[in-house]
Design a protein around this motif. Sequence first.
Motif, PDB file in Angstrom:
ATOM      1  N   PRO A 135       0.827  -1.222   0.000  1.00 37.83           N
ATOM      2  CA  PRO A 135       0.000   0.000   0.000  1.00 37.83           C
ATOM      3  C   PRO A 135       0.852   1.259   0.000  1.00 37.83           C
ATOM      4  N   GLY A 136       0.454   2.209  -0.847  1.00 40.96           N
ATOM      5  CA  GLY A 136       1.167   3.470  -0.937  1.00 40.96           C
ATOM      6  C   GLY A 136       2.300   3.476  -1.940  1.00 40.96           C
ATOM      7  N   PHE A 137       2.623   2.304  -2.497  1.00 47.76           N
ATOM      8  CA  PHE A 137       3.783   2.227  -3.374  1.00 47.76           C
ATOM      9  C   PHE A 137       3.465   1.691  -4.775  1.00 47.76           C
ATOM     10  N   MET A 138       2.389   0.933  -4.928  1.00 48.98           N
ATOM     11  CA  MET A 138       2.104   0.346  -6.240  1.00 48.98           C
ATOM     12  C   MET A 138       1.265   1.277  -7.114  1.00 48.98           C
ATOM     13  N   TYR A 139       0.002   1.424  -6.796  1.00 53.84           N
ATOM     14  CA  TYR A 139      -0.897   2.266  -7.582  1.00 53.84           C
ATOM     15  C   TYR A 139      -1.619   3.188  -6.617  1.00 53.84           C
ATOM     16  N   ASN A 140      -1.335   4.471  -6.683  1.00 60.21           N
ATOM     17  CA  ASN A 140      -1.911   5.378  -5.703  1.00 60.21           C
ATOM     18  C   ASN A 140      -2.305   6.699  -6.370  1.00 60.21           C
ATOM     19  N   PRO A 141      -3.602   7.059  -6.371  1.00 60.20           N
ATOM     20  CA  PRO A 141      -4.701   6.289  -5.801  1.00 60.20           C
ATOM     21  C   PRO A 141      -5.128   5.141  -6.720  1.00 60.20           C
ATOM     22  N   LEU A 142      -5.818   4.169  -6.144  1.00 53.01           N
ATOM     23  CA  LEU A 142      -6.468   3.125  -6.936  1.00 53.01           C
ATOM     24  C   LEU A 142      -7.941   3.491  -7.055  1.00 53.01           C
ATOM     25  N   PHE A 143      -8.407   3.638  -8.294  1.00 53.45           N
ATOM     26  CA  PHE A 143      -9.803   4.033  -8.546  1.00 53.45           C
ATOM     27  C   PHE A 143     -10.507   2.869  -9.237  1.00 53.45           C
ATOM     28  N   ILE A 144     -11.537   2.320  -8.578  1.00 50.34           N
ATOM     29  CA  ILE A 144     -12.287   1.174  -9.112  1.00 50.34           C
ATOM     30  C   ILE A 144     -13.689   1.642  -9.477  1.00 50.34           C
ATOM     31  N   TYR A 145     -14.110   1.373 -10.713  1.00 46.30           N
ATOM     32  CA  TYR A 145     -15.460   1.788 -11.084  1.00 46.30           C
ATOM     33  C   TYR A 145     -16.197   0.687 -11.843  1.00 46.30           C
ATOM     34  N   GLY A 146     -17.508   0.767 -11.783  1.00 51.04           N
ATOM     35  CA  GLY A 146     -18.364  -0.211 -12.458  1.00 51.04           C
ATOM     36  C   GLY A 146     -19.767  -0.109 -11.898  1.00 51.04           C
ATOM     37  N   ASN A 147     -20.709  -0.765 -12.548  1.00 48.62           N
ATOM     38  CA  ASN A 147     -22.099  -0.715 -12.105  1.00 48.62           C
ATOM     39  C   ASN A 147     -22.269  -1.349 -10.733  1.00 48.62           C
ATOM     40  N   SER A 148     -23.384  -1.060 -10.101  1.00 47.78           N
ATOM     41  CA  SER A 148     -23.678  -1.606  -8.783  1.00 47.78           C
ATOM     42  C   SER A 148     -23.791  -3.130  -8.852  1.00 47.78           C
ATOM     43  N   GLY A 149     -23.305  -3.790  -7.811  1.00 55.16           N
ATOM     44  CA  GLY A 149     -23.473  -5.230  -7.701  1.00 55.16           C
ATOM     45  C   GLY A 149     -22.442  -6.066  -8.422  1.00 55.16           C
ATOM     46  N   LEU A 150     -21.295  -5.485  -8.785  1.00 58.99           N
ATOM     47  CA  LEU A 150     -20.282  -6.238  -9.539  1.00 58.99           C
ATOM     48  C   LEU A 150     -19.062  -6.626  -8.696  1.00 58.99           C
ATOM     49  N   GLY A 151     -19.025  -6.191  -7.431  1.00 59.75           N
ATOM     50  CA  GLY A 151     -17.932  -6.627  -6.560  1.00 59.75           C
ATOM     51  C   GLY A 151     -16.930  -5.555  -6.174  1.00 59.75           C
ATOM     52  N   ASP A 236      -3.075  15.617   1.698  1.00 58.70           N
ATOM     53  CA  ASP A 236      -2.302  15.296   2.891  1.00 58.70           C
ATOM     54  C   ASP A 236      -1.857  13.835   2.883  1.00 58.70           C
ATOM     55  N   LEU A 237      -2.780  12.942   2.575  1.00 58.71           N
ATOM     56  CA  LEU A 237      -2.462  11.503   2.552  1.00 58.71           C
ATOM     57  C   LEU A 237      -1.492  11.173   1.419  1.00 58.71           C
ATOM     58  N   TYR A 238      -1.790  11.681   0.251  1.00 59.16           N
ATOM     59  CA  TYR A 238      -0.949  11.387  -0.913  1.00 59.16           C
ATOM     60  C   TYR A 238       0.476  11.900  -0.704  1.00 59.16           C
ATOM     61  N   GLY A 239       0.583  13.102  -0.122  1.00 61.79           N
ATOM     62  CA  GLY A 239       1.896  13.677   0.117  1.00 61.79           C
ATOM     63  C   GLY A 239       2.724  12.896   1.112  1.00 61.79           C
ATOM     64  N   ASN A 240       2.054  12.077   1.929  1.00 63.18           N
ATOM     65  CA  ASN A 240       2.750  11.249   2.916  1.00 63.18           C
ATOM     66  C   ASN A 240       2.793   9.776   2.514  1.00 63.18           C
ATOM     67  N   ASN A 241       2.603   9.512   1.229  1.00 65.75           N
ATOM     68  CA  ASN A 241       2.650   8.142   0.685  1.00 65.75           C
ATOM     69  C   ASN A 241       1.650   7.199   1.353  1.00 65.75           C
ATOM     70  N   LYS A 242       0.506   7.725   1.750  1.00 67.87           N
ATOM     71  CA  LYS A 242      -0.558   6.893   2.293  1.00 67.87           C
ATOM     72  C   LYS A 242      -1.462   6.431   1.153  1.00 67.87           C
ATOM     73  N   GLN A 243      -1.901   5.186   1.217  1.00 61.36           N
ATOM     74  CA  GLN A 243      -2.690   4.617   0.129  1.00 61.36           C
ATOM     75  C   GLN A 243      -4.118   5.147   0.148  1.00 61.36           C
ATOM     76  N   ILE A 244      -4.614   5.534  -1.028  1.00 62.04           N
ATOM     77  CA  ILE A 244      -6.002   5.990  -1.190  1.00 62.04           C
ATOM     78  C   ILE A 244      -6.687   5.068  -2.194  1.00 62.04           C
ATOM     79  N   ILE A 245      -7.857   4.560  -1.811  1.00 65.16           N
ATOM     80  CA  ILE A 245      -8.626   3.662  -2.682  1.00 65.16           C
ATOM     81  C   ILE A 245     -10.036   4.226  -2.794  1.00 65.16           C
ATOM     82  N   ILE A 246     -10.503   4.375  -4.019  1.00 63.95           N
ATOM     83  CA  ILE A 246     -11.781   5.046  -4.269  1.00 63.95           C
ATOM     84  C   ILE A 246     -12.622   4.184  -5.204  1.00 63.95           C
ATOM     85  N   SER A 247     -13.926   4.165  -4.974  1.00 60.47           N
ATOM     86  CA  SER A 247     -14.813   3.475  -5.915  1.00 60.47           C
ATOM     87  C   SER A 247     -15.914   4.419  -6.381  1.00 60.47           C
ATOM     88  N   SER A 248     -16.461   4.098  -7.544  1.00 61.14           N
ATOM     89  CA  SER A 248     -17.548   4.903  -8.112  1.00 61.14           C
ATOM     90  C   SER A 248     -18.326   4.046  -9.096  1.00 61.14           C
TER      91      SER A 248
END
Length: 450
Positions: A135-151, A236-248
Amino acid sequence: MNIDSLWKKFLDEIKNKIAPMLYETWFIETKLIKLENNIATVLVPMHVHKKHLKENYNDIIEKTFTEISGSNFKFEYITKEENEENIKLDTDDVGVPSNNIIETNLNPEYTFENFIVGQSNKFAKATALAVAEKPGFMYNPLFIYGNSGLGKTHLMHAIGNYIIKNSNKNVLYVTSEKFVSDFIEINKKNKEGNNFDSVEFFKKKYRNVDVLIIDDIQYLGNANQTQQEFFNTFNDLYGNNKQIIISSDRSPDDLKLLEDRLRTRFNWGLTISILPPDFKLRMDIIDKKIESQGISDIFPLEVKEYIASNCTSDIRKLEGAITRVFAYATIMSGSDITIELAIEALKDYFSKSIISKNKVQKVQQLVAKEYNITVDDLKSKRRVASIAVPRQIAMYICRVVLEETLPKIGIEFGGKDHTTVMHSVDKIKKEVKINNELNLQIQKIIQEIK
């Protein structure tokens, strides 16, 4: 010892050195294809494997291979598409690598182990696991999107649960509604006439974490002040190499109600989509669900296929259909579960009961007929001209006429990578400009579709 035997021995050794889930995700589908000039070339299924093996497992791979071969080799990783099409892609540019005070809110039931994988979500699962491992080193932020009910939510909780289990990092999962609610609270003043305690608690909750997971970010759309606070929290989080994960439920570029600066930041890392499950994955989900309920023996194959054929875009609805059929049989004095009972139980549950082929399948059928081959030929990996050209034509029509996404087309054509689809579409685009006969053939197929 030939290279197949050598690689089998290598895999047996690696299997004993890492966790089973990591082995199954990153190594089980790899294959050594060449040893030349002290370079070992390994075939991997996806670009995320290429990047992850190179950045996280290369040392253990080289050390283990030296132990069993007695020679030192440097490793190169290549995808099947690159090998077949002779395309070289630079995966170093994928993503943006960067260098328990509050309750996590994680659901322990959602793990990588019980996330059922198919072609439509294979890349998403592998990427999510890569983030969980570093966390914080591979893909930051990680943004996951897709229709409702897909996991999406399942994957986000799985990342959090994996990190909690394998590190001492602080993880927080919240919905965007909860973020808004907490932000509103800090505007309320206490009996001393200030809100210092609330502000301090808010910042402590959202900024003193190693991993922040925000679900359904689209609901920040109408909350301008909250967007400002989330922007500050993100920075603040990104500047401190903290992992951010977002869905939509849609891609960052389609979140028109969010500020441009937020959408820009969402694209800093890696954006992945989860597509509706294909038929095989839907059947696998049904099997897993009825197995967990102990009703596999009384659930006929034709009933499972009926449910899988009608629930095409929502895993939650798929699971609901199983529950509905079982409950209906119980209410009917323990009647056997039959196709007739399932149709009766689900007649108001499905928006339609007649199974229709989607437009991509229609294109495949028409192209296969035009060129006297089968739909299975189009989905195969065969590269003879009599199959490869019709396949490229079918992909071109799906992209240009149907305006389907590259990943979806790839899945419908036997799990091809989106770069392969892009290559095919570009090739036919150029060809139709100079080949009038080919252009007429394609227009004929398009007219039949319309």
